[in-house]
Design an enzyme around this catalytic site. Structure first.
Site, PDB file in Angstrom:
ATOM      1  N   LYS A 183       9.240 -23.604  36.939  1.00  0.00           N
ATOM      2  CA  LYS A 183       9.775 -24.762  36.211  1.00  0.00           C
ATOM      3  C   LYS A 183      10.655 -25.545  37.178  1.00  0.00           C
ATOM      4  CE  LYS A 183      13.505 -25.596  33.942  1.00  0.00           C
ATOM      5  NZ  LYS A 183      13.704 -26.976  34.420  1.00  0.00           N
ATOM      6  N   GLU A 259      20.085 -18.172  44.021  1.00  0.00           N
ATOM      7  CA  GLU A 259      20.629 -19.006  45.107  1.00  0.00           C
ATOM      8  C   GLU A 259      21.458 -20.085  44.429  1.00  0.00           C
ATOM      9  OE1 GLU A 259      20.484 -18.505  48.221  1.00  0.00           O
ATOM     10  OE2 GLU A 259      18.919 -16.988  48.343  1.00  0.00           O
ATOM     11  N   CYS A 293      23.165 -27.609  48.655  1.00  0.00           N
ATOM     12  CA  CYS A 293      24.004 -26.434  48.400  1.00  0.00           C
ATOM     13  C   CYS A 293      24.800 -26.081  49.643  1.00  0.00           C
ATOM     14  CB  CYS A 293      23.140 -25.264  47.976  1.00  0.00           C
ATOM     15  SG  CYS A 293      21.875 -24.863  49.185  1.00  0.00           S
ATOM     16  N   GLU A 390      32.648 -27.835  43.483  1.00  0.00           N
ATOM     17  CA  GLU A 390      31.445 -28.211  44.223  1.00  0.00           C
ATOM     18  C   GLU A 390      31.104 -29.631  43.775  1.00  0.00           C
ATOM     19  OE1 GLU A 390      27.555 -26.634  43.165  1.00  0.00           O
ATOM     20  OE2 GLU A 390      26.996 -26.569  45.271  1.00  0.00           O
TER      21      GLU A 390
END
Ligand code: NAD
Length: 491
Positions: A183, A259, A293, A390
């Protein structure tokens, strides 16, 4: 040479891809192009029945095709043909990806697609090279471990590098003999459907790669909680990773590879080559406009060179060519959505309110689409919101330090531990600091991955569990059966 193109000329595959067939679907989540904000498509949302169908198709394909049991070299060949086709179709694939994502078309053709084809070949080659073990048991017995695929792996990917992330998940899982239901992000669904079509054309049996489109709460939750899957491989935010881990455990104990997010430090010592450090740091935050990331967003610089480095960084952050992702000359990406750019604005504003000194940026560009200027916030304290969150945007924070111990203390984020960079000419210090960093990857006098796909990637702390890339990713797609055979004479 990549050419610019008209975004209206690209046909979007709006539908799922199950059992080797494209299944058109309509309605769903309205999508806007990051480059100009224009509404251009809807992302269909697969419900639990549709996910069921995809998982069943994957099991049926494994049973009918023998993909998991065939001579591994046959998988190698099919995967290599898939990589060849991706390269042959790089131009249309790059156009398809560029339209709805933040990836500039020139970077796709030369970067994401080329590198993904290389990575597929890397894992294809592992299919017949990684052995199981013969164990040192007593003379009257023979003990071994036999590696076997999980069966059907559920993969979920984010929007920031859609083709690369699909490649990271699909290639090791397929090479190890699994089928996959993947997905992609609801913001960037189309290129993954095209990859599945190419997989079938390459001779990977129908139903071994299935794509369901949809959001996290509906489609993602139905997939990761499906009792028919053997493992979950996820890349995305830490919050979604935690929800997925919980959901996956609800219907059975399955391994999860996660991850997740990062807020990675880059430590610059006064003896470093400052030009090299400034170039590497600027590249790391400009790449995909910080929507990565691994973005090295927290600069921690030794006090005597702090002002010099700050000026060098401000100069480098000004050298960008923003533009629509379909223009060949664009090298600076838009932000993916209005929601995300508003989030960046909010955190930067809170950071400035909490005492950060604005050196450049902190503004949208005056153009259509969602473009945010590279931003430098100096003199931040460790508890500044811009230092902690973040941001997933083009924002660098700067702190200064007086000692190696202080540098390590500042580098240690309370939540994340994905990557870290350090710059020094002192080898012993580099090795000492490398050991002290709580990060899954440390780069010294550089920042960012190379094309050495043998090197795994993954996070410490809440940045993740397990590795993508490298042998580790291949091994994580197999489980080990222990076998012990009595061979002593009984007569
Ligand atoms: P996200 O977590 O919002 O979404 C990622 C994917 O998960 C999407 O496909 C989404 O639909 C799905 N999802 C969300 N909630 C879910 C749920 N409860 N159940 C199942 N699926 C769910 O992340 P994003 O905004 O798409 O991507 C940005 C994030 O990804 C950042 O945090 C970034 O650091 C991370 N990321 C990590 C790596 C890495 O290698 N560590 C690489 C790329 C991106």
């Amino acid at each position: 040479m990549t050419a610019s193109f008209d975004p209206a000329s690209v046909d979007l595959p709006t539908g799922h891809h199950i059992a080797g067939r494209f299944l058109p679907a309509s309605g769903g989540i309205p999508l806007r192009r990051p480059s100009d904000g224009a509404a251009h498509a809807d992302c269909p949302v697969a419900d639990a029945d549709c996910v069921d169908r995809a998982v069943e198709a994957a099991h049926a394909a494994l049973a009918a095709s023998g993909w998991g049991r065939c001579t591994p070299r046959d998988r190698t060949r099919a995967l290599q043909r898939w990589a060849d086709l991706m390269e042959a179709e790089a131009a249309p694939l790059a156009r398809l990806e560029a339209v709805s994502s933040t990836r500039p078309v020139a970077q796709l053709a030369a970067g994401d697609i080329a590198v993904t084809a290389e990575q597929i070949r890397f894992f294809a080659e592992l299919a017949d090279k990684e052995c199981s073990e013969l164990a040192p048991t007593a003379e009257g017995a023979l003990g071994m471990t036999v590696a076997e695929p999980y069966g059907v792996i559920a993969a979920i990917t984010p929007w920031n590098f859609p083709i690369s992330m699909a490649g990271w998940k699909l290639a090791p899982a397929l090479a190890a003999g699994n089928a996959v239901v993947i997905k992609p992000s609801e913001l960037t669904p189309f290129s993954t459907v095209r990859l599945a079509e190419l997989a079938v054309r390459a001779g990977i049996p129908e139903g071994i790669v299935n794509v369901v489109l949809g959001d996290g709460p509906t489609t993602g939750a139905a997939l990761t909680g499906h009792p028919g899957i053997g493992k979950v491989s996820f890349t995305g935010s830490t919050a979604a990773g935690a929800a997925i881990m919980e959901n996956a455990a609800r219907t059975g104990i399955r391994p999860v590879t996660l991850e997740l997010g990062g807020k990675s430090p880059q430590i610059v010592f006064a003896d470093a080559d400052l030009g090299l450090a400034a170039d590497a740091i600027a590249r790391s935050i400009l790449a995909n406009a910080g929507q990565a990331c691994v973005a090295g967003s927290r600069v921690i610089v030794e006090a005597p060179v702090a002002e010099q480095l700050t000026e060098m960084l401000a100069a480098r952050l000004a050298r960008i060519r923003p533009g629509p992702t379909w223009a060949a000359e664009t090298d600076y990406a838009p932000i993916v959505s209005e929601r995300q750019i508003a989030r960046i604005e909010g955190i930067v504003g809170a950071g400035i309110a909490a005492g950060a000194e604005l050196r450049c940026g902190a503004a949208r560009f005056d153009r259509e689409g969602y473009f945010y200027a590279p931003t430098l916030l100096a003199g931040v304290r460790p508890d500044n919101p811009a230092e902690l969150a973040e941001i997933f945007g083009p924002v660098l924070t700067l702190q200064s330090f007086a000692s190696e111990e202080e540098a390590l203390r500042l580098a240690d984020h309370p939540v994340y531990g994905l990557c870290a960079g350090l710059y020094t000419r002192d080898l012993s210090r580099a090795l000492r600091v490398m050991r002290g960093l709580q990060s899954g990857t440390v780069w010294v006098n550089r920042y960012g991955r190379s094309r050495d796909h043998i090197l795994p990637t993954g996070g410490y702390k809440s940045s993740g569990i397990g590795k993508d890339l490298g042998r580790a990713a291949f091994h994580a797609c197999r489980r080990e059966k222990t076998v012990l055979i009595d061979i002593a004479r009984t007569e």
